[in-house]
Design a protein around this motif. Structure first.
Motif, PDB file in Angstrom:
ATOM      1  N   VAL A   1     -17.522  -0.821  -2.261  1.00  0.00           N
ATOM      2  CA  VAL A   1     -16.740  -1.699  -1.378  1.00  0.00           C
ATOM      3  C   VAL A   1     -15.277  -1.300  -1.545  1.00  0.00           C
ATOM      4  O   VAL A   1     -14.828  -1.046  -2.679  1.00  0.00           O
ATOM      5  CB  VAL A   1     -16.972  -3.185  -1.777  1.00  0.00           C
ATOM      6  N   ALA A   2     -14.528  -1.202  -0.470  1.00  0.00           N
ATOM      7  CA  ALA A   2     -13.154  -0.693  -0.539  1.00  0.00           C
ATOM      8  C   ALA A   2     -12.272  -1.593  -1.396  1.00  0.00           C
ATOM      9  O   ALA A   2     -12.408  -2.824  -1.383  1.00  0.00           O
ATOM     10  CB  ALA A   2     -12.567  -0.577   0.870  1.00  0.00           C
ATOM     11  N   THR A   3     -11.361  -0.961  -2.139  1.00  0.00           N
ATOM     12  CA  THR A   3     -10.470  -1.704  -3.037  1.00  0.00           C
ATOM     13  C   THR A   3      -9.010  -1.602  -2.585  1.00  0.00           C
ATOM     14  O   THR A   3      -8.121  -2.206  -3.173  1.00  0.00           O
ATOM     15  CB  THR A   3     -10.588  -1.157  -4.473  1.00  0.00           C
ATOM     16  N   SER A   4      -8.767  -0.779  -1.548  1.00  0.00           N
ATOM     17  CA  SER A   4      -7.400  -0.677  -1.030  1.00  0.00           C
ATOM     18  C   SER A   4      -7.432  -0.957   0.473  1.00  0.00           C
ATOM     19  O   SER A   4      -8.492  -1.197   1.043  1.00  0.00           O
ATOM     20  CB  SER A   4      -6.834   0.705  -1.313  1.00  0.00           C
ATOM     21  N   TRP A   5      -6.265  -0.938   1.103  1.00  0.00           N
ATOM     22  CA  TRP A   5      -6.181  -1.297   2.527  1.00  0.00           C
ATOM     23  C   TRP A   5      -6.098  -0.051   3.396  1.00  0.00           C
ATOM     24  O   TRP A   5      -5.628   0.986   2.945  1.00  0.00           O
ATOM     25  CB  TRP A   5      -4.956  -2.174   2.780  1.00  0.00           C
ATOM     26  N   GLY A   6      -6.503  -0.151   4.626  1.00  0.00           N
ATOM     27  CA  GLY A   6      -6.367   0.978   5.544  1.00  0.00           C
ATOM     28  C   GLY A   6      -7.594   1.163   6.403  1.00  0.00           C
ATOM     29  O   GLY A   6      -8.342   0.225   6.654  1.00  0.00           O
TER      30      GLY A   6
ATOM     31  N   ALA B   1       4.793  -8.428   2.968  1.00  0.00           N
ATOM     32  CA  ALA B   1       3.903  -8.431   4.135  1.00  0.00           C
ATOM     33  C   ALA B   1       3.583  -6.987   4.477  1.00  0.00           C
ATOM     34  O   ALA B   1       4.183  -6.059   3.944  1.00  0.00           O
ATOM     35  CB  ALA B   1       4.573  -9.129   5.314  1.00  0.00           C
ATOM     36  N   ILE B   2       2.643  -6.815   5.398  1.00  0.00           N
ATOM     37  CA  ILE B   2       2.223  -5.446   5.727  1.00  0.00           C
ATOM     38  C   ILE B   2       3.357  -4.643   6.355  1.00  0.00           C
ATOM     39  O   ILE B   2       3.445  -3.433   6.197  1.00  0.00           O
ATOM     40  CB  ILE B   2       0.968  -5.463   6.625  1.00  0.00           C
ATOM     41  N   GLY B   3       4.245  -5.332   7.073  1.00  0.00           N
ATOM     42  CA  GLY B   3       5.333  -4.671   7.784  1.00  0.00           C
ATOM     43  C   GLY B   3       5.581  -5.409   9.072  1.00  0.00           C
ATOM     44  O   GLY B   3       5.225  -6.579   9.198  1.00  0.00           O
TER      45      GLY B   3
ATOM     46  N   TYR C   1       0.807  -1.226   0.000  1.00  0.00           N
ATOM     47  CA  TYR C   1       0.000   0.000   0.000  1.00  0.00           C
ATOM     48  C   TYR C   1       0.840   1.274   0.000  1.00  0.00           C
ATOM     49  O   TYR C   1       0.349   2.348  -0.329  1.00  0.00           O
ATOM     50  CB  TYR C   1      -1.020  -0.015   1.153  1.00  0.00           C
ATOM     51  N   THR C   2       2.135   1.138   0.328  1.00  0.00           N
ATOM     52  CA  THR C   2       2.993   2.331   0.304  1.00  0.00           C
ATOM     53  C   THR C   2       3.667   2.534  -1.060  1.00  0.00           C
ATOM     54  O   THR C   2       4.366   3.527  -1.256  1.00  0.00           O
ATOM     55  CB  THR C   2       4.093   2.222   1.387  1.00  0.00           C
ATOM     56  N   ASP C   3       3.485   1.574  -1.978  1.00  0.00           N
ATOM     57  CA  ASP C   3       4.112   1.704  -3.298  1.00  0.00           C
ATOM     58  C   ASP C   3       3.597   2.948  -4.019  1.00  0.00           C
ATOM     59  O   ASP C   3       2.412   3.286  -3.910  1.00  0.00           O
ATOM     60  CB  ASP C   3       3.786   0.484  -4.190  1.00  0.00           C
ATOM     61  N   LYS C   4       4.482   3.597  -4.728  1.00  0.00           N
ATOM     62  CA  LYS C   4       4.072   4.745  -5.556  1.00  0.00           C
ATOM     63  C   LYS C   4       4.520   4.504  -6.985  1.00  0.00           C
ATOM     64  O   LYS C   4       5.668   4.106  -7.189  1.00  0.00           O
ATOM     65  CB  LYS C   4       4.701   6.046  -5.029  1.00  0.00           C
ATOM     66  N   PRO C   5       3.723   4.688  -8.007  1.00  0.00           N
ATOM     67  CA  PRO C   5       2.307   5.045  -7.880  1.00  0.00           C
ATOM     68  C   PRO C   5       1.477   3.824  -7.452  1.00  0.00           C
ATOM     69  O   PRO C   5       1.889   2.689  -7.668  1.00  0.00           O
ATOM     70  CB  PRO C   5       1.934   5.470  -9.319  1.00  0.00           C
TER      71      PRO C   5
END
Ligand code: ACM
Ligand code: ZN
Length: 540
Positions: free
Chosen positions: A292-297, A440-442, A228-232
């Motif tokens: 419905v959400a498509t990303s995490w957070g 992994a998430i971290g 989720y931190t990847d850009k773009p």
């Protein structure tokens, strides 16, 4: 009380074949005491299993486990019978105080399993299982003889709550996998499966009164690709979803019952509710259509405190209660941003009407009101430690995930606590710092960290410590698309947690590691994927 006898007719025996099978006398989680007394019990096709009716689940499990090696074509069987005297495995009901405790007496001519309930008998079978060759886990046995060393095992659990969690909303897994997971939990003497069924990214339980929860809320149009931190930010642009029908849930509940595992369903409120709101926008403060959400957070659209929301949630809880026989319903409570409540005239009006100080007290009002409803149905609530904010609902059990401080506070207030601190027990964290791990998430939670975890904080006095009923590891699945990946994150850390929760007779990590390594052979036979990281490797 009636007793049953099962003839173990299913073993097949090659008199003159060599025995290449792996025997071990090690048990995970380590029992209270295990004393070898000399000699062997020989399990054969002449062994009978005797049991009182209320231990049928355990006796059937043992029978089925042994039967895996069945082979009727063996011409040596009769010959072997001639030499081997019949012997017995006896389940015996006694008055051992802890109903999950047991004693196994393995003598040359009989095995006696003592316990006061089927739970203890079941855990005795899980220990006995580990004294048999690992090939019994699969249908590959062909043994000349099955010797079990004579010994006495006495055992009982350290904690009464021994849990594992699984998020099926971020990614979903087959009914067969859910059963496999529960089966593995039972093998390691876990007694609770915390099933995280609703989320922003998908509603996974069939609710008959609100069909859009499934036709809309169970599916998302796309899923974040990469971290989720990847850009773009990238998306896979693929529809994803599904849900468990009530029929499937009943099947899973029945399976869990046959493994002495209680399922705690989690229905998230007031936050992590975007899939529900996408299905029925009237449940939110703005009442606008969202997806419905498509990303995490963590997402801002949460359940509004309108009466119609409470009616909806009570209806949902009614259906949930009808499916799950356990005493607990988990109602979430974590990560609910209060922005929408701050802006909502309905929510602000309720704060005034109820004489509440702020939105935190409004969350407490929300949870307490749902607790009252759930208590009125004869069930208890569990919530994440955020339910302490603004005042704890009177009968709630607290699951402490943001470290231990919430759990400590709740125990000091006389509330039951389940420890699940993220630093020690989040199995979505990396387990090694070595390169090449799947994304992994971290976080970093190596197996040694899990093994050394003590759920009872030093800060508590003797009376307060009693409120810590146990612990669990959480498995959030944003980055676990497949069940094989779930297994990789769970195993072998779950072996360490099983000892934390069960074993009063802890040894040390070095000794545990050897047993864990031997256990890998059993995992191979069970077709369970696992990581081999028993060391905390550092980045090269
Ligand atoms: C949690 O990890 N949000 C309970
Ligand atoms: Zn509102």
């Amino acid at each position: 009380m009636t007793h049953k006898r099962i003839i173990v007719f299913s073993l097949f025996l090659f008199i003159n074949s060599c025995n290449f099978f792996a025997f071990s006398n090690e048990i995970i989680p380590n029992p209270d005491s295990q004393v070898l007394t000399g000699g062997d019990f020989i399990l054969s096709n002449n062994t009978t299993i005797n049991y009182p009716d209320d231990f049928k689940i355990s006796a059937d499990f043992l029978k089925d486990f042994i039967k895996i090696g069945e082979n009727d074509n063996n011409s040596f069987t009769k010959l072997f019978k001639f030499f081997s005297a019949g012997n017995e495995i006896n389940f015996i009901k006694n008055n051992i105080e802890n109903d999950e405790g047991y004693k196994i007496e393995i003598l040359a001519d009989e095995i006696n399993i003592y316990s006061s309930s089927n739970k203890g008998a079941f855990y005795a079978v899980q220990s006995l299982r580990q004294l048999l060759p690992v090939e019994f886990e699969n249908n590959k046995t062909s043994l000349d003889e099955i010797k079990i060393p004579c010994q006495i095992i006495k055992d009982s659990p350290k904690f009464k709550y021994r849990g594992m969690h699984l998020d099926v909303s971020r990614h979903m897994y087959s009914v067969d996998f859910i059963k496999k997971y529960i089966d593995a939990l039972a093998m390691l003497k876990f007694n609770t499966f915390h099933w995280h069924l609703t989320e922003d990214q998908g509603w996974r339980i069939e609710i008959k009164k609100y069909p859009k929860l499934n036709s809309i809320g169970s599916y998302r149009d796309s899923t974040l690709a990469g971290h989720y931190t990847d850009k773009p930010i990238k998306y896979d642009k693929t529809r994803y979803g599904g849900y468990y029908t009530q029929k499937e849930i009943k099947e899973i509940v029945a399976f869990a019952n046959s493994r002495e595992v209680l399922i705690i369903p989690e229905i998230e409120m007031p936050g992590h509710a975007q899939a529900a709101i996408a299905s029925y926008p009237y449940l939110s403060c703005r009442q606008e259509q969202i997806g419905v959400a498509t990303s995490w957070g963590v997402f801002e659209d949460i359940f509004c405190t309108r009466e119609t929301t409470f009616s909806f949630l009570e209806d949902v809880i009614d259906e949930v209660i009808s499916l799950f026989p356990g005493e607990y319903i988990h109602i979430g409570g974590d990560e609910a941003p209060k922005k929408r409540w701050e802006e909502c005239s309905q929510c602000q009006g309720l704060i005034k009407k109820e004489g509440l100080k702020d939105v935190h007290e409004l969350q407490s009002y929300f949870i307490t009101r749902m607790e009252k409803y759930i208590n009125s149905k004869g069930k208890k609530i569990i919530g994440w430690d955020e339910i302490l904010d603004g005042g704890l609902a009177p009968n709630a059990t607290v699951m402490s995930w943001r470290g231990e401080s919430g759990g400590i506070k709740a125990a000091q207030m006389g509330h039951e606590v389940i420890m699940a601190p993220n630093a020690n027990l989040y199995f979505d964290h990396y387990q090694t710092k070595k390169e090449g791990e799947p994304v992994a998430i971290g976080g970093f939670t190596p197996i040694e960290e899990v093994y050394n975890y003590n759920p009872i904080p030093e800060e508590l006095n003797e009376n307060e410590k009693k409120y810590i009923i146990g612990a669990q590891a959480n498995v959030w699945t944003e980055y676990m698309k497949t069940s094989e990946h779930v297994e990789y994150m769970v195993f072998p850390r779950i072996l360490a947690l099983s000892e934390v929760l069960w074993s009063s007779n802890r040894t040390n990590f070095t000794e545990f590691k050897l047993r864990a390594e031997n256990y890998f052979k059993r995992l191979d036979e069970l077709d369970i994927n696992y990581s081999k990281h028993l060391e905390k490797e550092e980045i090269k």
